[in-house]
Design an enzyme around this catalytic site. Structure first.
Site, short mmCIF file in Angstrom:
data_model
loop_
_atom_site.label_atom_id
_atom_site.label_comp_id
_atom_site.label_asym_id
_atom_site.label_seq_id
_atom_site.Cartn_x
_atom_site.Cartn_y
_atom_site.Cartn_z
N ASP A 51 0.87 -1.20 0.00
CA ASP A 51 0.00 0.00 0.00
C ASP A 51 0.90 1.23 0.00
O ASP A 51 2.09 1.15 0.32
CB ASP A 51 -0.91 0.01 1.24
CG ASP A 51 -1.83 1.22 1.25
OD1 ASP A 51 -2.52 1.47 0.24
OD2 ASP A 51 -1.87 1.96 2.26
N SER A 52 0.29 2.38 -0.31
CA SER A 52 1.04 3.63 -0.27
C SER A 52 1.45 3.97 1.17
O SER A 52 2.37 4.75 1.37
CB SER A 52 0.18 4.76 -0.83
OG SER A 52 -0.99 4.90 -0.05
N TYR A 72 -0.72 8.52 -2.61
CA TYR A 72 -0.64 8.30 -4.05
C TYR A 72 -1.77 9.01 -4.82
O TYR A 72 -1.65 9.22 -6.01
CB TYR A 72 -0.78 6.79 -4.36
CG TYR A 72 0.47 5.96 -4.20
CD1 TYR A 72 1.60 6.45 -3.55
CD2 TYR A 72 0.52 4.66 -4.71
CE1 TYR A 72 2.74 5.66 -3.41
CE2 TYR A 72 1.65 3.88 -4.58
CZ TYR A 72 2.75 4.38 -3.93
OH TYR A 72 3.87 3.59 -3.80
N GLY A 73 -2.86 9.27 -4.10
CA GLY A 73 -4.10 9.70 -4.76
C GLY A 73 -4.00 10.94 -5.63
O GLY A 73 -4.79 11.11 -6.55
N CYS A 104 -4.29 -1.55 -2.04
CA CYS A 104 -4.41 -0.13 -2.30
C CYS A 104 -5.25 0.02 -3.57
O CYS A 104 -4.85 -0.48 -4.63
CB CYS A 104 -3.01 0.45 -2.52
SG CYS A 104 -2.99 2.18 -3.04
N ASN A 105 -6.40 0.67 -3.45
CA ASN A 105 -7.26 0.82 -4.62
C ASN A 105 -6.60 1.64 -5.71
O ASN A 105 -6.74 1.36 -6.90
CB ASN A 105 -8.57 1.51 -4.22
CG ASN A 105 -9.47 0.62 -3.41
OD1 ASN A 105 -10.34 -0.06 -3.96
ND2 ASN A 105 -9.27 0.57 -2.10
N THR A 106 -5.85 2.67 -5.29
CA THR A 106 -5.23 3.56 -6.27
C THR A 106 -4.22 2.77 -7.11
O THR A 106 -4.22 2.85 -8.34
CB THR A 106 -4.56 4.74 -5.55
OG1 THR A 106 -5.51 5.32 -4.65
CG2 THR A 106 -4.07 5.78 -6.52
N GLU A 131 -3.67 9.41 7.25
CA GLU A 131 -2.27 8.98 7.34
C GLU A 131 -1.49 9.87 8.30
O GLU A 131 -0.61 9.42 9.03
CB GLU A 131 -1.65 9.06 5.93
CG GLU A 131 -0.30 8.50 5.77
CD GLU A 131 -0.30 6.98 5.54
OE1 GLU A 131 0.77 6.45 5.63
OE2 GLU A 131 -1.34 6.35 5.32
N CYS A 156 -11.00 3.06 -0.92
CA CYS A 156 -9.63 3.41 -0.56
C CYS A 156 -9.39 2.68 0.75
O CYS A 156 -10.22 2.76 1.67
CB CYS A 156 -9.49 4.91 -0.38
SG CYS A 156 -7.93 5.40 0.41
N THR A 157 -8.28 1.98 0.84
CA THR A 157 -8.10 1.11 2.00
C THR A 157 -7.85 1.89 3.29
O THR A 157 -7.86 1.31 4.38
CB THR A 157 -6.96 0.09 1.76
OG1 THR A 157 -5.78 0.80 1.34
CG2 THR A 157 -7.35 -0.91 0.70
N HIS A 158 -7.67 3.20 3.19
CA HIS A 158 -7.59 4.01 4.40
C HIS A 158 -8.99 4.26 5.00
O HIS A 158 -9.11 4.50 6.21
CB HIS A 158 -6.99 5.39 4.11
CG HIS A 158 -5.50 5.39 3.92
ND1 HIS A 158 -4.90 4.85 2.82
CD2 HIS A 158 -4.51 5.87 4.71
CE1 HIS A 158 -3.58 5.01 2.92
NE2 HIS A 158 -3.32 5.62 4.06
#
Ligand code: DGL
Length: 291
Positions: free
Chosen positions: A6-7, A38-39, A69-71, A166, A201-203
């Protein structure tokens, strides 16, 4: 060991669900905190950073990597699978977090015939909250339209939300952001009822309670961590050569391209177990930068 990329911290929501579902499977987590979020990056930057991250996980011994990470999955996965893996790592595999969600939305396995969707169970109206890059990629819209064309899908970019999560922003600030983004999504619907949403988004599962509070009561929030865990379990059943079950408790290693001490302080919010965060060993870093 299965790799997770992931980012930053977001993929830990996926790791948590995977670890609960597959407690004997070892995982290596890599968060690219040094380049997060990353978005807001360009597709080419996202592709290169994702490719470098996956290459590092391969260098650590993983043969299967999940882009948690979806992005990264929306922007880079197809290119990695079609161009980079066959050329450089033909026996390694890379999966993402979009496919399990598309299967859940369309009520149809990924490789089933288009149009075979179980219409009665698919939502009529779906909202997708995601980063700007995921929304711009159109990946959710294209894949849902291909598999379940009757689903009306509305996307809402949430710039900054992953970055503020984050950074450990206060709850009140995050609540105000989520309320604004939910309001913007509902405005797109122009009064039509909303059935389900994806926190793409995994966040965002970290602030699911804020989405729950801001969304109309009857809207279903589809769980990406749970769906990904189910999907990976099914994948390992079909590909037993990719699973490496050991003794309990399974080992989980965590690497970051950022500052391990800072990362460790925030990570406990995302993942209940203590993780010994480290920087990548020098030999694994950026080995494929010029591939
Ligand atoms: N967690 C990531 C996702 O699922 C990316 C967030 C970011 O780095 O902008 O999209």
């Amino acid at each position: 060991m299965i790799g997770l990329f992931d980012s930053g911290h977001g993929g830990l929501t996926i790791l948590d669900a995977l670890h609960r579902r597959l407690p004997r499977q070892g995982f290596i987590y890599l968060g690219d905190h040094g380049h997060a979020p990353y978005g807001q990056r360009s597709p080419e930057e996202i592709y290169q950073l994702t490719r470098d991250g996956v290459a590092s996980l391969f260098a650590l011994g993983c043969t299967l990597v999940v882009l948690a990470c979806n992005t990264a999955a929306a922007v880079a996965l197809r290119r990695l699978q079609q161009e980079w893996l066959p050329q450089h790592f033909p026996h390694h595999r890379c999966l993402g977090v979009l496919v399990p969600m598309i299967e859940e939305i369309a009520h149809n396995p990924w490789h089933a015939e288009a149009g075979a969707s179980d219409w009665a169970r698919a939502p009529e109206t779906l909202g997708v909250f995601a980063t700007r890059a995921t929304v711009a990629s159109g990946a959710y819209v294209h894949e849902v339209e291909k598999r379940a064309p009757r689903v009306r899908i509305f996307q809402q970019a949430c710039p900054d939300l992953a970055g503020r999560i984050e950074a450990g922003a206060e709850e009140a600030e995050l609540a105000a952001m989520v309320t604004r983004y939910v309001g913007e999504l509902l405005a797109q619907l122009d009064g039509a009822p909303l059935d389900s949403v994806v926190l793409g988004c995994t966040h965002y599962p970290l602030v699911e309670h804020l989405f729950r509070a801001a969304l109309p009561e009857n809207v279903r929030i589809l769980s990406q961590p749970l769906r990904t865990a189910e999907s990976l379990t099914a994948y390992l059943f079909r590909h037993p050569e990719m699973k490496h079950f050991g003794n309990l408790p399974a080992e989980i290693r965590a690497y970051t391209t950022g500052d391990p001490t800072l990362v460790a302080n925030l990570a406990s919010r995302f993942f209940p177990r203590h993780l010994p965060w480290r920087n990548l060993p020098a030999h694994t870093a950026r080995i494929e930068l010029h591939a």
